[in-house]
Motif scaffolding. Structure first.
Motif, PDB file in Angstrom:
ATOM      1  N   VAL A 246       0.848  -1.188   0.000  1.00  0.00           N
ATOM      2  CA  VAL A 246       0.000   0.000   0.000  1.00  0.00           C
ATOM      3  C   VAL A 246       0.890   1.246   0.000  1.00  0.00           C
ATOM      4  O   VAL A 246       1.739   1.393   0.878  1.00  0.00           O
ATOM      5  N   PRO A 247       0.716   2.147  -0.956  1.00  0.00           N
ATOM      6  CA  PRO A 247       1.550   3.355  -0.982  1.00  0.00           C
ATOM      7  C   PRO A 247       1.179   4.305   0.140  1.00  0.00           C
ATOM      8  O   PRO A 247       0.065   4.263   0.669  1.00  0.00           O
ATOM      9  N   PHE A 248       2.108   5.169   0.480  1.00  0.00           N
ATOM     10  CA  PHE A 248       1.852   6.166   1.522  1.00  0.00           C
ATOM     11  C   PHE A 248       0.824   7.190   1.063  1.00  0.00           C
ATOM     12  O   PHE A 248      -0.108   7.531   1.785  1.00  0.00           O
ATOM     13  N   ARG A 249       0.990   7.702  -0.142  1.00  0.00           N
ATOM     14  CA  ARG A 249       0.121   8.760  -0.675  1.00  0.00           C
ATOM     15  C   ARG A 249      -0.833   8.137  -1.683  1.00  0.00           C
ATOM     16  O   ARG A 249      -0.411   7.426  -2.591  1.00  0.00           O
ATOM     17  N   PHE A 250      -2.137   8.436  -1.538  1.00  0.00           N
ATOM     18  CA  PHE A 250      -3.131   7.765  -2.368  1.00  0.00           C
ATOM     19  C   PHE A 250      -4.146   8.776  -2.904  1.00  0.00           C
ATOM     20  O   PHE A 250      -5.171   9.042  -2.283  1.00  0.00           O
ATOM     21  N   PRO A 251      -3.880   9.385  -4.091  1.00  0.00           N
ATOM     22  CA  PRO A 251      -4.852  10.303  -4.694  1.00  0.00           C
ATOM     23  C   PRO A 251      -5.990   9.513  -5.336  1.00  0.00           C
ATOM     24  O   PRO A 251      -5.757   8.666  -6.202  1.00  0.00           O
ATOM     25  N   VAL A 252      -7.225   9.794  -4.917  1.00  0.00           N
ATOM     26  CA  VAL A 252      -8.369   8.973  -5.322  1.00  0.00           C
ATOM     27  C   VAL A 252      -9.401   9.824  -6.051  1.00  0.00           C
ATOM     28  O   VAL A 252      -9.833  10.856  -5.537  1.00  0.00           O
ATOM     29  N   GLY A 253      -9.813   9.365  -7.219  1.00  0.00           N
ATOM     30  CA  GLY A 253     -10.847  10.044  -7.984  1.00  0.00           C
ATOM     31  C   GLY A 253     -10.351  10.397  -9.375  1.00  0.00           C
ATOM     32  O   GLY A 253      -9.158  10.664  -9.567  1.00  0.00           O
ATOM     33  N   THR A 254     -11.248  10.381 -10.345  1.00  0.00           N
ATOM     34  CA  THR A 254     -10.836  10.668 -11.718  1.00  0.00           C
ATOM     35  C   THR A 254     -10.277  12.075 -11.864  1.00  0.00           C
ATOM     36  O   THR A 254      -9.315  12.299 -12.610  1.00  0.00           O
ATOM     37  N   ASP A 255     -10.849  13.040 -11.128  1.00  0.00           N
ATOM     38  CA  ASP A 255     -10.391  14.417 -11.254  1.00  0.00           C
ATOM     39  C   ASP A 255      -9.009  14.612 -10.639  1.00  0.00           C
ATOM     40  O   ASP A 255      -8.121  15.205 -11.260  1.00  0.00           O
TER      41      ASP A 255
END
Length: 285
Positions: A246-255
């Motif tokens: 699991v990565p530390f930073r997780f940007p979620v969402g298409t935008d």
């Protein structure tokens, strides 16, 4: 409580993402300690099986520590802390008073620091646990009219990245979730604090921003139930996270995926185009 179940302490559970996360965690078989400034807003979660506590993240460190200690006593431990409590301040630099900037940081940044600091001795003693922080697309992109909010989320990015380096050797995991636009109540009037335009010069920005946010409220493409299910998978290493690091930073969402990728490309182009200048400032260069 089975040995495989986890105990989650979640801030900001009166509505929105925090409430949804608490419900989904309970449905997955884990225990939840749900908190909010006004404990009466947690009645539905209490009926669903969550333990509830009043926690004002803007209180002083001693008061926050006492509440966190009380939370630990409920089940004898906390395995997962989710720092979710936050709100959105709207206004340009001149629209917002310095007190507005301070209040934004007091909740979104210093509140998070106080709750996490109160939890760290417990997790250090156990050499185990997961710290989850709710960042934002605004931790990458500073949009006009939401500088105070973006500033708080940019600050959180640096603080949490430093924290990761401090606690990872102690067996404590750190996860920074950076949601884009999800259909929560972040943009409802109760969760936004909008300042009047300080000058007619800023009126077009303010009017356009408020019209955009009003049109976007409850029309966002992101499904918050899918988001919280993903968060639980990441913490429990199940579902999409099974067998994966699991990565530390997780940007979620298409935008946020598109916006972060574009910003990274722009940054790489800058570093390439200006490399000779950027690297010319050392002694002897």
């Amino acid at each position: 409580m089975t040995d495989s179940s986890r105990v989650w302490l979640i801030t900001g559970c009166s509505s929105g993402l925090g409430a949804r996360l608490a419900h989904r965690v309970l449905a997955r078989g884990d225990r939840v300690i749900a908190t909010a400034r006004r404990v009466e807003t947690l009645a539905e979660l209490e009926q669903a099986g969550a333990a509830v506590l009043s926690l004002d993240v803007t209180a002083d460190q001693q008061a926050v520590r006492q509440t966190v200690d009380a939370a630990i006593q409920i089940y004898g431990r906390v395995d997962v802390l989710v720092n979710n409590a936050a709100y959105l301040a709207i206004g340009t630099w001149e629209d917002l008073e310095i007190e507005d900037f301070s209040a934004q940081f007091e909740t979104n940044v210093f509140g998070t620091i106080k709750v996490t600091r109160a939890m760290l001795p417990h997790l250090r003693a156990r050499r185990d646990g997961t710290l989850v922080f709710i960042g934002s697309r605004s931790g990458w992109i500073g949009d006009a009219g939401v500088g105070a909010y973006a500033g708080s989320k940019f600050a959180l990015e640096g603080l949490v990245e430093a924290l990761k380096g401090e606690v990872e050797p102690l067996g404590i995991k750190t996860l920074l979730i950076e949601p884009g636009r999800f259909r929560t109540k972040l943009l409802t009037l109760g969760n936004m604090k909008a300042a009047d335009a300080a000058s007619d010069d800023y009126a077009p920005i303010a009017m356009a921003l408020m019209a955009h946010l009003a049109a976007e409220d409850q029309q966002q493409h992101g499904d918050p139930d899918k988001l919280v299910d993903l968060m639980i998978d990441l913490v429990r290493h199940e579902g999409v996270a099974a067998g994966r690091e699991v990565p530390f930073r997780f940007p979620v969402g298409t935008d946020v995926h598109a916006d972060v990728k574009a910003k990274c490309r722009q940054t790489l182009e800058l570093l390439d185009d200006w490399e000779a200048v950027l690297t010319s400032t050392d002694f002897g260069a």
